[in-house]
Enzyme design. Structure first.
Site, PDB file in Angstrom:
ATOM      1  CE  LYS A  17      -2.184  -1.100   3.860  1.00  0.00           C
ATOM      2  NZ  LYS A  17      -1.616  -2.445   4.097  1.00  0.00           N
ATOM      3  NE  ARG A  93      -5.439  -0.116   8.972  1.00  0.00           N
ATOM      4  CZ  ARG A  93      -4.187  -0.458   8.732  1.00  0.00           C
ATOM      5  NH1 ARG A  93      -3.754  -1.641   9.036  1.00  0.00           N
ATOM      6  NH2 ARG A  93      -3.361   0.388   8.198  1.00  0.00           N
ATOM      7  NE  ARG A 130       7.167  -3.010   6.601  1.00  0.00           N
ATOM      8  CZ  ARG A 130       5.838  -2.997   6.586  1.00  0.00           C
ATOM      9  NH1 ARG A 130       5.190  -2.379   5.621  1.00  0.00           N
ATOM     10  NH2 ARG A 130       5.176  -3.632   7.525  1.00  0.00           N
ATOM     11  NE  ARG A 162       5.505  -0.628  10.183  1.00  0.00           N
ATOM     12  CZ  ARG A 162       4.409  -0.650   9.433  1.00  0.00           C
ATOM     13  NH1 ARG A 162       4.387  -0.013   8.276  1.00  0.00           N
ATOM     14  NH2 ARG A 162       3.351  -1.313   9.822  1.00  0.00           N
ATOM     15  NE  ARG A 173       1.057  -4.962  11.187  1.00  0.00           N
ATOM     16  CZ  ARG A 173       2.289  -4.907  10.662  1.00  0.00           C
ATOM     17  NH1 ARG A 173       3.313  -5.401  11.324  1.00  0.00           N
ATOM     18  NH2 ARG A 173       2.467  -4.353   9.490  1.00  0.00           N
TER      19      ARG A 173
HETATM   20  P1  AP5 Z   1       4.710  -1.698   2.055  1.00  0.00           P
HETATM   21  O1  AP5 Z   1       4.475  -0.801   0.901  1.00  0.00           O
HETATM   22  O2  AP5 Z   1       5.409  -1.169   3.251  1.00  0.00           O
HETATM   23  O3  AP5 Z   1       3.346  -2.436   2.488  1.00  0.00           O
HETATM   24  P2  AP5 Z   1       2.038  -1.886   3.188  1.00  0.00           P
HETATM   25  O4  AP5 Z   1       0.879  -2.499   2.471  1.00  0.00           O
HETATM   26  O5  AP5 Z   1       2.092  -0.401   3.288  1.00  0.00           O
HETATM   27  O6  AP5 Z   1       2.143  -2.623   4.585  1.00  0.00           O
HETATM   28  P3  AP5 Z   1       2.030  -2.077   6.059  1.00  0.00           P
HETATM   29  O7  AP5 Z   1       2.669  -3.110   6.942  1.00  0.00           O
HETATM   30  O8  AP5 Z   1       2.520  -0.663   6.140  1.00  0.00           O
HETATM   31  O9  AP5 Z   1       0.542  -2.120   6.309  1.00  0.00           O
HETATM   32  P4  AP5 Z   1      -0.085  -2.095   7.684  1.00  0.00           P
HETATM   33  O10 AP5 Z   1      -1.485  -2.012   7.268  1.00  0.00           O
HETATM   34  O11 AP5 Z   1       0.258  -3.204   8.578  1.00  0.00           O
HETATM   35  O12 AP5 Z   1       0.603  -0.836   8.436  1.00  0.00           O
HETATM   36  P5  AP5 Z   1       0.153   0.654   8.669  1.00  0.00           P
HETATM   37  O13 AP5 Z   1       1.362   1.467   8.784  1.00  0.00           O
HETATM   38  O14 AP5 Z   1      -0.878   1.052   7.694  1.00  0.00           O
HETATM   39  O15 AP5 Z   1       5.501  -2.970   1.493  1.00  0.00           O
HETATM   40  C1  AP5 Z   1       5.936  -3.993   2.360  1.00  0.00           C
HETATM   41  C2  AP5 Z   1       7.365  -4.453   1.989  1.00  0.00           C
HETATM   42  O16 AP5 Z   1       7.330  -5.082   0.719  1.00  0.00           O
HETATM   43  C3  AP5 Z   1       8.377  -3.306   1.864  1.00  0.00           C
HETATM   44  O17 AP5 Z   1       9.612  -3.780   2.319  1.00  0.00           O
HETATM   45  C4  AP5 Z   1       8.419  -3.019   0.368  1.00  0.00           C
HETATM   46  O18 AP5 Z   1       9.674  -2.499  -0.034  1.00  0.00           O
HETATM   47  C5  AP5 Z   1       8.161  -4.407  -0.228  1.00  0.00           C
HETATM   48  N1  AP5 Z   1       7.398  -4.371  -1.481  1.00  0.00           N
HETATM   49  C6  AP5 Z   1       6.336  -3.564  -1.775  1.00  0.00           C
HETATM   50  N2  AP5 Z   1       5.860  -3.832  -3.025  1.00  0.00           N
HETATM   51  C7  AP5 Z   1       6.628  -4.854  -3.500  1.00  0.00           C
HETATM   52  C8  AP5 Z   1       6.624  -5.596  -4.747  1.00  0.00           C
HETATM   53  N3  AP5 Z   1       5.740  -5.323  -5.710  1.00  0.00           N
HETATM   54  N4  AP5 Z   1       7.538  -6.576  -4.874  1.00  0.00           N
HETATM   55  C9  AP5 Z   1       8.432  -6.851  -3.890  1.00  0.00           C
HETATM   56  N5  AP5 Z   1       8.498  -6.191  -2.714  1.00  0.00           N
HETATM   57  C10 AP5 Z   1       7.595  -5.204  -2.518  1.00  0.00           C
HETATM   58  O19 AP5 Z   1      -0.535   0.550  10.102  1.00  0.00           O
HETATM   59  C11 AP5 Z   1       0.237   0.228  11.234  1.00  0.00           C
HETATM   60  C12 AP5 Z   1      -0.640   0.189  12.481  1.00  0.00           C
HETATM   61  O20 AP5 Z   1      -1.221   1.493  12.703  1.00  0.00           O
HETATM   62  C13 AP5 Z   1      -1.836  -0.756  12.444  1.00  0.00           C
HETATM   63  O21 AP5 Z   1      -1.455  -2.087  12.770  1.00  0.00           O
HETATM   64  C14 AP5 Z   1      -2.728  -0.109  13.491  1.00  0.00           C
HETATM   65  O22 AP5 Z   1      -2.280  -0.378  14.785  1.00  0.00           O
HETATM   66  C15 AP5 Z   1      -2.526   1.383  13.226  1.00  0.00           C
HETATM   67  N6  AP5 Z   1      -3.463   1.900  12.223  1.00  0.00           N
HETATM   68  C16 AP5 Z   1      -3.157   2.465  11.018  1.00  0.00           C
HETATM   69  N7  AP5 Z   1      -4.263   2.800  10.339  1.00  0.00           N
HETATM   70  C17 AP5 Z   1      -5.313   2.435  11.123  1.00  0.00           C
HETATM   71  C18 AP5 Z   1      -6.723   2.489  10.953  1.00  0.00           C
HETATM   72  N8  AP5 Z   1      -7.284   2.987   9.832  1.00  0.00           N
HETATM   73  N9  AP5 Z   1      -7.498   1.996  11.947  1.00  0.00           N
HETATM   74  C19 AP5 Z   1      -6.963   1.499  13.078  1.00  0.00           C
HETATM   75  N10 AP5 Z   1      -5.641   1.404  13.300  1.00  0.00           N
HETATM   76  C20 AP5 Z   1      -4.817   1.863  12.329  1.00  0.00           C
HETATM   77 MG    MG Z   2       2.338   0.933   4.893  1.00  0.00          MG
END
Ligand code: AP5
Ligand code: MG
Ligand code: ZN
Length: 223
Positions: A17, A93, A130, A162, A173
């Protein structure tokens, strides 16, 4: 650069994402609004709000809906988002968040909801390798590190693992994704906004698919 778009990106943890949202934001000239990045920045600043959010995050739990909705409503009210649009990453979410977003934006307020579809085995591998910029949140991977010595290509920030990328938090998660977030695919399908993109492959290839999907959705809506 084309200008303006109102988009959100869905997908499992590690689906890409953040990786795609950065590219989408650059392409359309809109702000990239990541709730995870907002909470991590607040935690790094040590604000009471950030520290509270961080407790949920490190356990791999969701931050309570009212807190997240407040943060997003405030960010969407800023001039850049009002005038140009936005790409939301990691929000909504839960069903409550999705419904609240619809209320906030009104009918026709979204161009598309892009789901980046990646199998669970692949996301687990991606998350375990990551690393992210501690300053701006840009994601990297041990197999595609920044150009120099684990400092961010964009702002020179330190690139680190992270806190919630531990096996325990990742399992939690992914469970919460299935329970709370996957149902949103039907929600956006029902609104005629869902664009599903195969997220396996090189990030640039995935980005081409994402843009194709968004443009097709926008054409359908203006007809
Ligand atoms: P990356 O782009 O980092 O993936 P992502 O989908 O952004 O994954 P996240 O782990 O950030 O999602 P998340 O939902 O757990 O975390 P968030 O920060 O939103 O890619 C992942 C890896 O793969 C990287 O190393 C990248 O380089 C690699 N990659 C990417 N594309 C690739 C490809 N095509 N091929 C190969 N490699 C690739 O949320 C964190 C926390 O915040 C949540 O757990 C929760 O506690 C809180 N939170 C955030 N939003 C909310 C909400 N709306 N409601 C409630 N709690 C929330
Ligand atoms: Mg992310
Ligand atoms: Zn950075």
């Amino acid at each position: 650069m084309s200008s303006g778009a109102r988009l959100l990106v869905l997908g499992k943890q590690g689906a890409g994402k953040g990786t795609q949202a950065v590219r989408i934001a650059g392409h359309y000239g809109v702000p990239h609004i990541s709730t995870g990045d907002i909470f991590r920045a607040a935690a790094a600043d040590g604000t009471p709000f950030g520290l509270r959010a961080n407790e949920f995050m490190t356990r791999g739990e969701l931050v309570p809906d009212d807190v997240v909705i407040g943060v997003v409503a405030e960010r969407l009210a800023k001039d850049d988002a009002v005038n140009d649009g936005f790409v939301l990453d990691g929000f909504p979410r839960t069903k409550v968040q999705a419904e609240e977003l619809q209320r906030l934006l009104g009918p026709g307020g979204l161009d598309a909801a892009v789901d980046i579809d990646v199998p669970t085995e692949v996301v687990i591998e991606r998350i375990s390798g990551r690393r992210v910029c501690a300053t701006c949140g840009t994601p990297y991977h041990v197999s595609s590190p920044p150009e120099s010595n684990w400092t961010c290509d964009k702002d020179g920030g330190e690139v680190v693992q992270r806190e919630d990328d531990t096996p325990e938090a990742v399992t939690k998660r992914l469970e919460l994704y299935e329970e709370a977030t996957r149902p949103l695919l039907d929600f956006y399908e029902g609104l005629g906004l869902l664009v599903t993109v195969d997220g396996v492959g090189d990030p640039d290839e995935v980005f081409d698919r994402v843009l194709d999907g968004i443009e097709t959705a926008r054409q359908v809506q203006t007809r």
